[in-house]
Motif scaffolding. Structure first.
Motif, PDB file in Angstrom:
ATOM      1  N   ASN A   1       7.534 -37.147 -28.592  1.00 46.20           N
ATOM      2  CA  ASN A   1       8.007 -35.800 -28.924  1.00 46.20           C
ATOM      3  C   ASN A   1       9.429 -35.787 -29.472  1.00 46.20           C
ATOM      4  O   ASN A   1      10.190 -34.865 -29.202  1.00 46.20           O
ATOM      5  N   THR A   2       9.805 -36.815 -30.183  1.00 43.65           N
ATOM      6  CA  THR A   2      11.166 -36.829 -30.698  1.00 43.65           C
ATOM      7  C   THR A   2      11.215 -37.400 -32.108  1.00 43.65           C
ATOM      8  O   THR A   2      10.416 -38.260 -32.465  1.00 43.65           O
ATOM      9  N   SER A   3      12.175 -36.884 -32.857  1.00 41.90           N
ATOM     10  CA  SER A   3      12.381 -37.457 -34.190  1.00 41.90           C
ATOM     11  C   SER A   3      13.739 -38.157 -34.233  1.00 41.90           C
ATOM     12  O   SER A   3      14.204 -38.568 -35.280  1.00 41.90           O
ATOM     13  N   LEU A   4      14.376 -38.245 -33.066  1.00 37.77           N
ATOM     14  CA  LEU A   4      15.727 -38.811 -33.009  1.00 37.77           C
ATOM     15  C   LEU A   4      15.757 -40.271 -33.467  1.00 37.77           C
ATOM     16  O   LEU A   4      14.963 -41.088 -33.014  1.00 37.77           O
ATOM     17  N   LYS A   5      16.662 -40.545 -34.380  1.00 33.22           N
ATOM     18  CA  LYS A   5      16.884 -41.932 -34.781  1.00 33.22           C
ATOM     19  C   LYS A   5      18.098 -42.420 -33.996  1.00 33.22           C
ATOM     20  O   LYS A   5      19.222 -41.931 -34.206  1.00 33.22           O
ATOM     21  N   PHE A   6      17.886 -43.329 -33.094  1.00 37.65           N
ATOM     22  CA  PHE A   6      18.991 -43.850 -32.288  1.00 37.65           C
ATOM     23  C   PHE A   6      19.872 -44.754 -33.140  1.00 37.65           C
ATOM     24  O   PHE A   6      19.404 -45.342 -34.122  1.00 37.65           O
ATOM     25  N   HIS A   7      21.129 -44.902 -32.715  1.00 36.44           N
ATOM     26  CA  HIS A   7      21.966 -45.893 -33.383  1.00 36.44           C
ATOM     27  C   HIS A   7      21.406 -47.286 -33.060  1.00 36.44           C
ATOM     28  O   HIS A   7      21.256 -48.130 -33.925  1.00 36.44           O
ATOM     29  N   SER A   8      21.085 -47.449 -31.778  1.00 32.85           N
ATOM     30  CA  SER A   8      20.485 -48.726 -31.370  1.00 32.85           C
ATOM     31  C   SER A   8      19.625 -48.512 -30.125  1.00 32.85           C
ATOM     32  O   SER A   8      19.907 -47.634 -29.309  1.00 32.85           O
ATOM     33  N   ILE A   9      18.575 -49.298 -30.008  1.00 29.62           N
ATOM     34  CA  ILE A   9      17.789 -49.330 -28.770  1.00 29.62           C
ATOM     35  C   ILE A   9      17.691 -50.797 -28.352  1.00 29.62           C
ATOM     36  O   ILE A   9      17.265 -51.646 -29.135  1.00 29.62           O
ATOM     37  N   ILE A  10      18.120 -51.049 -27.128  1.00 29.73           N
ATOM     38  CA  ILE A  10      18.095 -52.437 -26.630  1.00 29.73           C
ATOM     39  C   ILE A  10      16.827 -52.625 -25.800  1.00 29.73           C
ATOM     40  O   ILE A  10      16.574 -51.858 -24.860  1.00 29.73           O
ATOM     41  N   VAL A  11      16.057 -53.628 -26.122  1.00 24.63           N
ATOM     42  CA  VAL A  11      14.852 -53.932 -25.335  1.00 24.63           C
ATOM     43  C   VAL A  11      14.981 -55.355 -24.770  1.00 24.63           C
ATOM     44  O   VAL A  11      15.814 -56.135 -25.224  1.00 24.63           O
ATOM     45  N   ASN A  12      14.132 -55.637 -23.794  1.00 24.28           N
ATOM     46  CA  ASN A  12      14.208 -56.970 -23.197  1.00 24.28           C
ATOM     47  C   ASN A  12      13.036 -57.869 -23.570  1.00 24.28           C
ATOM     48  O   ASN A  12      13.005 -59.039 -23.200  1.00 24.28           O
ATOM     49  N   ASN A  13      12.068 -57.306 -24.286  1.00 26.63           N
ATOM     50  CA  ASN A  13      10.930 -58.106 -24.723  1.00 26.63           C
ATOM     51  C   ASN A  13      10.883 -58.143 -26.235  1.00 26.63           C
ATOM     52  O   ASN A  13      10.999 -57.095 -26.891  1.00 26.63           O
TER      53      ASN A  13
ATOM     54  N   ASN B   1      29.860 -43.278 -31.305  1.00 30.89           N
ATOM     55  CA  ASN B   1      28.655 -43.744 -30.600  1.00 30.89           C
ATOM     56  C   ASN B   1      28.834 -43.706 -29.076  1.00 30.89           C
ATOM     57  O   ASN B   1      29.938 -43.916 -28.575  1.00 30.89           O
ATOM     58  N   ILE B   2      27.731 -43.477 -28.405  1.00 34.91           N
ATOM     59  CA  ILE B   2      27.745 -43.395 -26.936  1.00 34.91           C
ATOM     60  C   ILE B   2      26.626 -44.287 -26.397  1.00 34.91           C
ATOM     61  O   ILE B   2      25.503 -44.245 -26.902  1.00 34.91           O
ATOM     62  N   VAL B   3      26.967 -45.079 -25.394  1.00 33.69           N
ATOM     63  CA  VAL B   3      25.923 -45.895 -24.762  1.00 33.69           C
ATOM     64  C   VAL B   3      25.325 -45.088 -23.605  1.00 33.69           C
ATOM     65  O   VAL B   3      26.048 -44.622 -22.721  1.00 33.69           O
TER      66      VAL B   3
ATOM     67  N   HIS C   1      26.777 -37.497 -32.640  1.00 33.08           N
ATOM     68  CA  HIS C   1      26.973 -38.785 -31.973  1.00 33.08           C
ATOM     69  C   HIS C   1      25.756 -39.697 -32.105  1.00 33.08           C
ATOM     70  O   HIS C   1      24.627 -39.242 -32.001  1.00 33.08           O
ATOM     71  N   GLY C   2      26.037 -40.966 -32.326  1.00 34.16           N
ATOM     72  CA  GLY C   2      24.968 -41.958 -32.333  1.00 34.16           C
ATOM     73  C   GLY C   2      24.747 -42.450 -30.911  1.00 34.16           C
ATOM     74  O   GLY C   2      25.700 -42.592 -30.144  1.00 34.16           O
ATOM     75  N   ILE C   3      23.504 -42.693 -30.558  1.00 31.70           N
ATOM     76  CA  ILE C   3      23.205 -43.146 -29.189  1.00 31.70           C
ATOM     77  C   ILE C   3      22.721 -44.594 -29.200  1.00 31.70           C
ATOM     78  O   ILE C   3      21.833 -44.964 -29.977  1.00 31.70           O
ATOM     79  N   ILE C   4      23.320 -45.368 -28.312  1.00 29.47           N
ATOM     80  CA  ILE C   4      22.818 -46.727 -28.064  1.00 29.47           C
ATOM     81  C   ILE C   4      22.103 -46.659 -26.722  1.00 29.47           C
ATOM     82  O   ILE C   4      22.726 -46.403 -25.690  1.00 29.47           O
ATOM     83  N   LEU C   5      20.817 -46.826 -26.754  1.00 31.24           N
ATOM     84  CA  LEU C   5      20.025 -46.683 -25.527  1.00 31.24           C
ATOM     85  C   LEU C   5      19.772 -48.060 -24.922  1.00 31.24           C
ATOM     86  O   LEU C   5      19.209 -48.945 -25.579  1.00 31.24           O
ATOM     87  N   VAL C   6      20.201 -48.209 -23.677  1.00 36.21           N
ATOM     88  CA  VAL C   6      19.964 -49.468 -22.964  1.00 36.21           C
ATOM     89  C   VAL C   6      19.092 -49.155 -21.763  1.00 36.21           C
ATOM     90  O   VAL C   6      19.482 -48.355 -20.905  1.00 36.21           O
ATOM     91  N   SER C   7      17.928 -49.767 -21.713  1.00 34.35           N
ATOM     92  CA  SER C   7      17.061 -49.537 -20.563  1.00 34.35           C
ATOM     93  C   SER C   7      16.405 -50.836 -20.124  1.00 34.35           C
ATOM     94  O   SER C   7      15.414 -51.274 -20.707  1.00 34.35           O
TER      95      SER C   7
END
Lengths: 299, 343
Positions: free
Chosen positions: A212-224, A172-174, A195-201
């Motif tokens: 336009n994506t079918s990518l299933k992320f490993h994780s997506i971090i949200v703040n709300n 996995n990659i952040v 690679h699995g992606i952990i998306l932090v934004s």
């Protein structure tokens, strides 16, 4: 609901390390000695975060979130100081003039006045996640030669990130993006299925970002909390930045539990990652340590 | 012959080691006052050697740093530790834990000393209300606006004290106050708070020349657009950092957005001036006189009127050594003289 805890990004330097950096800059400490101290400090961080489910390197030797990438990848140079987001923190604006491979092995020792010293990551005996700036965010926050196109730049960086992740032994990659830009999610998809992606934004996500994506992320971090469902639709483990990295008020265990129960009661999520809403370098070290402790207790 | 341009510094200059090494341990004592005074005298000598006209407050020797100096003189601000600004540079960011109140004047001791020491033009920098709000952790006030307006009240009290001291000194010229608001444009959606808190700080005063200093903004245009609503006489801004070090550039990118300033300024009956940042305070490179001349001439080409230009570094020079700071100021003054001769 299964809870995983996560500490990522630039973590505040201890007073000792800050002062040692000052000595190093004044020529009173050798690079070798500083490297040893950085390793010791990183080991301390790994002890401090013992029990936290996922951690990245605390990046004590990163002067800003783009610097080591800008210095180690061909075609990128350092430009003037720019305000980072909407903060009193600054970064050196990368100047993107071309694309190329790594100038040197970024996981080996290397000297740079502008970011002393490399390697990019040190993990000791801990399993860490590699963290990198989102190529699209980096492109958008850089001064860019008109001849370098976003797609080529992004593809090139993702290839480099993937190689470095392999060397660390992490699947996995952040990917850290201060603010999701146009085509950002589509570009990240080019990392490939390995690679699995952990998306932090910290800037948040929107429904159209995923059009336009079918990518299933490993994780997506949200703040709300309201974005959790969207994160769940596009990732295996949605995450919530529940600790405020921009305020010294330390959240209580009870407050966090209450939030988690409320989320659990919606029945939407099977699992959740609990973390902070930006990297912790915006806080004094003592407060960041207390927030990590709270996260450990929740765990 | 009177020169067309005023040269000025922005605020801070590197403290001598004998002061910086002891600052926190002696702050508030007699020794602190003596060391600050000694450093101020030496810094004024350096400014004199460089030929600087407006000497500010002698490099802010009485202040450790622009945020901390203010925050430490206000009740209910707690410090939990340092927070990074850039690279290995840190500042003490306070947490607002209760109702704010001045525990005493912030800059009176400094100004009174300067008034005794020199007859040269002075300019007193005060950190602005919006920046104080933005750089604090807010654990008490209900909103960012409420906190910014509270800081504005404190600044108003401070300016009243400084104005009294100025009157007591018998100086004929106007007191010059520079409000430092590096955070002014960081949240474009909060420009109303910026404008309202600035105006609340200044509105009740007459007979003072007010300038605004902003630096490292992503976009000055959002500031320029609000100029007609703000009570400042001039704007001392950073430009050199965003400009090329090349002498021969036909287009000086760092100074291009002065065109936008000019388009706003042309609509005003009372024109505002620009304090033009011509030397980058974050690099040790000493910009040549020739480069600085080109920058001034480029800006003059846009603004047309020398009276609308003052010449200064981008920001305070405290991050450079005293030697580098001096050499930057010297080249700035010499370049200004050279341009002056040509017009």
């Amino acid at each position: 609901m299964e809870v995983t805890t996560f500490v990522y990004g630039i973590y505040p330097r201890s007073d000792r390390l800050r002062l040692d950096y000052g000595r190093f800059e004044r020529g009173l400490l050798t690079s070798e000695k500083l490297k040893t101290i950085i390793k010791e400090e990183k080991d301390r961080f790994y002890d401090l975060t013992d029990g936290i489910g996922m951690v990245t390197d605390p990046l004590f030797n990163w002067y800003d979130i783009f610097r080591p990438v800008a210095l180690s990848v061909e075609g990128i140079n350092l430009g003037p100081l720019r305000r980072y987001g909407e903060t009193n923190t600054f970064y050196r604006e990368p100047i993107i003039a071309g694309k190329g491979g790594l100038r040197f092995n970024a996981l080996s020792d290397h000297e740079f006045n502008e970011n002393p010293p490399f390697p990019m990551f040190y993990w000791g005996s801990r399993n860490i996640l590699p963290i990198f700036p989102s190529p699209v965010a980096m492109y958008n926050m850089s001064f860019t030669d008109r001849n370098v196109n976003l797609h080529e730049f992004s593809e090139n960086l993702l290839e480099i990130y993937a190689k470095l992740a392999d060397e660390i032994g992490s699947k996995n990659i952040v990917i850290f993006s201060p603010k999701i830009g146009e085509h950002e999610i589509e570009e990240i998809e080019n990392i490939g299925p390995k690679h699995g992606i952990i998306l932090v934004s910290p800037g948040g996500i929107g429904k159209s970002d995923f059009d336009n994506t079918s990518l299933k992320f490993h994780s997506i971090i949200v703040n709300n909390i309201r974005d959790l469902e969207l994160a769940a639709n596009h990732s295996r483990m949605p995450g919530l930045g529940i600790l405020d990295a921009h305020n010294t008020r330390v959240e209580t265990k009870e407050e966090i539990k209450k939030h988690v129960e409320a989320i659990e009661n919606t029945g939407i999520l099977k699992n959740i990652v609990l973390t902070h809403n930006d990297y912790m370098d915006f806080l004094p070290r003592s407060i960041a340590d207390r927030k990590v402790k709270i996260l450990q207790e929740v765990n | 012959m009177e020169s067309s341009f005023i040269t000025q510094e922005i605020g801070s200059f590197r403290k001598p080691q004998y002061l910086s090494g002891k600052f926190h341990s002696v702050e508030g004592t007699e020794e602190y006052a003596k060391l600050c005074q000694k450093a101020t005298v030496e810094t004024l000598e350096t400014f004199d050697q460089a030929g600087l006209q407006n000497v500010g407050v002698g490099g802010e020797m009485f202040r450790w740093e622009m945020y901390e100096h203010f925050a430490k003189r206000v009740s209910n601000i707690e410090f939990y530790g340092l927070v990074r600004s850039f690279d290995n540079r840190y500042y003490k960011k306070g947490s607002v834990m209760g109702e704010l109140k001045r525990t005493g004047p912030f800059h009176l001791q400094e100004l009174e000393y300067l008034l005794k020491l020199t007859q040269k033009p002075l300019k007193v920098p005060i950190t602005g209300a919006y920046t104080m709000m933005e750089w604090s952790f807010n654990e008490h006030y209900r909103s960012r606006r409420e906190l910014a307006m509270k800081f504005a009240e404190l600044i108003q009290e401070e300016i009243a004290d400084l104005q009294e001291a100025w009157k007591r000194s018998g100086r004929k010229e106007k007191l010059e106050i520079q409000i430092d608001e590096p955070a002014a444009t960081t949240h474009p959606s909060e420009m109303d708070i910026v404008v309202d808190s600035m105006n609340a700080s200044l509105d009740k005063f007459k007979g003072i020349e007010f300038t605004l200093h902003v630096c490292y903004s992503k976009d000055y245009r959002i500031l320029y657009d609000r100029i007609p609503e703000m009570g400042f006489h001039g704007y001392n801004l950073e430009y050199a950092n965003r400009d090329s070090l090349s002498v021969n550039n036909k287009i000086r990118e760092g100074y291009e957005d002065l065109r936008h300033f000019n388009s706003i300024n042309e609509t005003l009956s009372e024109k505002r001036f620009i304090g033009l940042g011509v030397t980058d305070v974050h690099i040790d490179t000493i910009e040549s006189e020739e480069l600085i001349e080109k920058r001034i001439e480029y800006a003059l080409g846009i603004l047309q009127d020398p009276k609308l230009l003052r010449i200064n570094p981008d920001c305070g020079l405290r991050t450079r050594s005293r030697e580098v700071g001096y050499r930057k100021l010297l080249n700035m003054v010499e370049a200004t003289k050279a341009v002056d001769k040509k017009i």
